[in-house]
Design an enzyme around this catalytic site. Structure first.
Site, PDB file in Angstrom:
ATOM      1  N   GLU A  75     -49.336   7.852  63.263  1.00  0.00           N
ATOM      2  CA  GLU A  75     -48.518   7.190  64.285  1.00  0.00           C
ATOM      3  C   GLU A  75     -48.438   8.156  65.458  1.00  0.00           C
ATOM      4  O   GLU A  75     -47.892   9.254  65.332  1.00  0.00           O
ATOM      5  CB  GLU A  75     -47.122   6.902  63.741  1.00  0.00           C
ATOM      6  CG  GLU A  75     -46.270   6.148  64.738  1.00  0.00           C
ATOM      7  CD  GLU A  75     -44.783   6.174  64.412  1.00  0.00           C
ATOM      8  OE1 GLU A  75     -44.079   5.236  64.783  1.00  0.00           O
ATOM      9  OE2 GLU A  75     -44.309   7.160  63.797  1.00  0.00           O
ATOM     10  N   HIS A 133     -43.084  -2.270  62.010  1.00  0.00           N
ATOM     11  CA  HIS A 133     -41.651  -2.359  61.693  1.00  0.00           C
ATOM     12  C   HIS A 133     -40.755  -1.802  62.800  1.00  0.00           C
ATOM     13  O   HIS A 133     -39.533  -1.837  62.666  1.00  0.00           O
ATOM     14  CB  HIS A 133     -41.384  -1.612  60.383  1.00  0.00           C
ATOM     15  CG  HIS A 133     -41.682  -0.150  60.506  1.00  0.00           C
ATOM     16  ND1 HIS A 133     -42.956   0.341  60.705  1.00  0.00           N
ATOM     17  CD2 HIS A 133     -40.874   0.931  60.499  1.00  0.00           C
ATOM     18  CE1 HIS A 133     -42.913   1.641  60.819  1.00  0.00           C
ATOM     19  NE2 HIS A 133     -41.662   2.043  60.697  1.00  0.00           N
ATOM     20  N   ASP A 134     -41.344  -1.246  63.851  1.00  0.00           N
ATOM     21  CA  ASP A 134     -40.548  -0.657  64.938  1.00  0.00           C
ATOM     22  C   ASP A 134     -40.522  -1.524  66.187  1.00  0.00           C
ATOM     23  O   ASP A 134     -39.815  -1.190  67.147  1.00  0.00           O
ATOM     24  CB  ASP A 134     -41.131   0.711  65.337  1.00  0.00           C
ATOM     25  CG  ASP A 134     -40.944   1.748  64.249  1.00  0.00           C
ATOM     26  OD1 ASP A 134     -39.940   1.674  63.517  1.00  0.00           O
ATOM     27  OD2 ASP A 134     -41.816   2.626  64.122  1.00  0.00           O
ATOM     28  N   ASP A 171     -46.170   9.532  59.714  1.00  0.00           N
ATOM     29  CA  ASP A 171     -45.098   9.194  60.643  1.00  0.00           C
ATOM     30  C   ASP A 171     -45.061  10.207  61.806  1.00  0.00           C
ATOM     31  O   ASP A 171     -45.224  11.412  61.568  1.00  0.00           O
ATOM     32  CB  ASP A 171     -43.788   9.275  59.843  1.00  0.00           C
ATOM     33  CG  ASP A 171     -42.597   8.697  60.576  1.00  0.00           C
ATOM     34  OD1 ASP A 171     -42.637   7.518  60.911  1.00  0.00           O
ATOM     35  OD2 ASP A 171     -41.622   9.452  60.799  1.00  0.00           O
TER      36      ASP A 171
END
Ligand code: GLC
Length: 526
Positions: free
Chosen positions: A251, A316-317, A189
């Site tokens: 990410e 998912h963002d 992340d």
């Protein structure tokens, strides 16, 4: 790779929230789609201010998803089907309820004080101008010890201090815990945020009129992408390599709106940092052949020969690609699927993308996401991309017998797995066929890519590996297009065929092909 947002995939105990047992029950389906690996968004214990991206114990499973025993069963069942499990690891911050932070905030001389980023402030104000991605300043005043702490996301997500070696050790121990259990790697992340400028300098501003977040009015040169991150990633790579066949993907977000892949590529180092890193240029793209040509060329150029590309259209963002890029038009979504699955490297599919799930319509009263709560109505949050997986036509789309945590999309009666499994023309069958073809043809995953000049609105490229030679033609327009291929070939797949395998054109003789509206074809050159 297939990304699962566990809350929304399959609920086995009817509490309205997806869980590990639900994923286990879905493995046969995933195997049938043809995937090799699953990336699970976080399932660790969390108070869920950011739905698991605020971890309170890195070596646990949140009871809402199940237990360690369920997770071990998932690993075993996935392995039986040759599916690797990749976890989502949040290194930048913890939950404010993590025992480390509870200790750290308790007093200025607590041994864990330096595990987070504390500052007394300057002239009675925050130490610098940094803004939190989810609203407000990135600094929160803590009355107990009269210092500010840093959080680049919500105030319930304090940032760790990666300049402290004990932090690194504790996090590497957590990675080992899962690797020892059989996890094959991690999605990291916001990995490009983990180290901050040592002097905590303020970011410069830039002019942008399009977006309400003050956060996006800054150029993030001091709160992201600090050079020290690379040494940490080198160590991290060594740790992963010591476990053999593992992978990592980072990410790596650029400044809002930027299409500059060099930053993402830099996190692969010289093939000695992350195995993969995401270039999110596609998130800011439009449905346009030349624009994708440019984005893909730039990405391959940035990756060079030593790295390995990966490609992603949804997560998912973000708004789902079928809605963001394709106005919910399945023909366009099929073209995007063929484009994704005929690129060199590793493609990532977001759950539901393979059945053409669109963004959900979320009312204000239904919002769960902290970003949406803060910025409604300018930014309605990320819940629209997290609605429950649509399995069949039973109530709640077969996701749960309880009340789903987010509303099920109303189109589930026509867009669902079961119905598409029965329909050879479905987007699900296109995904399956395309993945099957990809497996059979190394040119598609490992071959060189060469873009060929083509009419406006058509993207044409060659994939070559040893003596195998494939061509892909994508018609981004609603008009029919004649494309000169210049070679004889067999059409392996067409996105418009009755069954994608039995396409409307089965072979090309004259070297010219007429593409239907939004048609995508894969041709094996003879
Ligand atoms: C990443 C995640 C996002 C999360 C944020 C903070 O961007 O993908 O969902 O909210 O990090 O952890």
């Amino acid at each position: 790779m297939y990304q699962i947002y566990p809350r929304s995939f399959k609920d086995s105990n009817d509490d309205g929230i997806g869980d590990l047992e639900g994923i286990i029950q879905s493995l046969d389906y995933l195997q049938d789609v043809g995937i090799d690996g699953i990336w699970l968004s976080p399932i660790y214990c969390s108070p869920m201010y950011d739905f698991g991206y605020d971890v309170s114990d890195y070596c646990s499973i949140d009871p809402v998803y199940g237990t360690i025993a369920n997770f071990k069963k998932l690993l075993k069942e996935a392995e039986k089907r040759n599916i690797a499990i990749i976890m989502d690891m949040v290194l930048n911050h913890t939950s404010h309820l993590h025992p480390w932070f509870v200790e750290s905030r308790s007093s200025v001389d607590n041994p864990k004080r330096d595990w987070y980023i504390w500052h007394p402030g300057k002239n009675g104000k925050a130490p610098n101008n940094w803004m939190a991605a989810f609203g407000g300043r990135a600094w929160t005043w803590d009355e107990l010890t009269r210092h500010y702490y840093l959080h680049l996301f919500t105030e319930q997500q304090p940032d760790l201090n990666w300049r402290n070696h004990e932090v690194k050790k504790a996090m590497f121990d957590a990675l080992r815990y899962w690797l020892d259990m059989g996890v094959k790697g991690f999605r990291f992340d916001v990995i490009n945020y983990i180290v901050k400028d040592i002097n905590l300098r303020s970011n410069p501003y830039r002019l942008r009129l399009t977006y309400p977040r003050r956060h996006d009015l800054q150029v993030h040169i001091y709160d992201r992408n600090q050079p020290e991150i690379h040494d940490i990633l080198k160590e991290l790579r060594q740790l992963l390599d010591s476990y053999g066949d593992t992978m990592s993907v980072g990410e790596t977000y650029p400044n809002e709106g930027e299409k500059e892949p060099a930053m993402a590529a830099s996190y692969q180092g010289n093939n000695d940092e992350l195995h993969l890193s995401f270039d999110f240029s596609t998130i800011y793209a439009r449905f346009n052949a030349r624009e994708f040509e440019c984005i893909l060329k730039n990405w391959y150029h940035a990756i060079g020969d030593s790295g390995w590309p990966c490609h992603v259209l949804s997560n998912h963002d973000q708004s789902r690609a079928i809605t963001r890029l394709a106005n919910n038009d399945v023909r366009k979504a099929k073209l995007l699927a063929v484009m994704l699955l005929t690129q060199k490297g590793t493609p990532f599919i977001y759950y539901g993308e393979e059945i053409g799930m669109v963004d959900g319509k979320i009312k204000r009263s239904q919002i769960q996401d902290p970003l949406g709560k803060k910025y409604w109505p300018f930014h309605k949050g990320r819940d629209k991309a997290r609605t429950p997986m649509q399995w069949d036509v039973t109530p709640n789309a077969g996701f749960s017998n309880g009340k789903p945590w987010l509303p099920v999309n109303s189109d589930y009666v026509t867009t669902n797995v079961l119905q598409q499994q029965r329909n050879k023309q479905s987007i699900l069958h296109l995904y399956k066929d395309c993945i099957a073809i990809r497996r059979l043809h190394p040119a598609l995953y490992a071959g060189d890519i060469e873009f060929v000049s083509a009419p406006d609105d058509v993207l044409l490229y060659k994939r070559v590996f040893k003596n195998e030679h494939l061509m892909i033609a994508l018609n981004f327009s609603k008009a029919k297009k004649d494309v000169t291929i210049g070679v004889k070939g067999e059409v392996l797949l067409s996105s418009c065929g009755n069954s994608s395998m039995h396409s409307s054109h089965s072979s090309i003789h004259g070297g010219t092909l007429t593409l239907d509206a939004y048609e995508a074809v894969i041709i094996k050159v003879q």
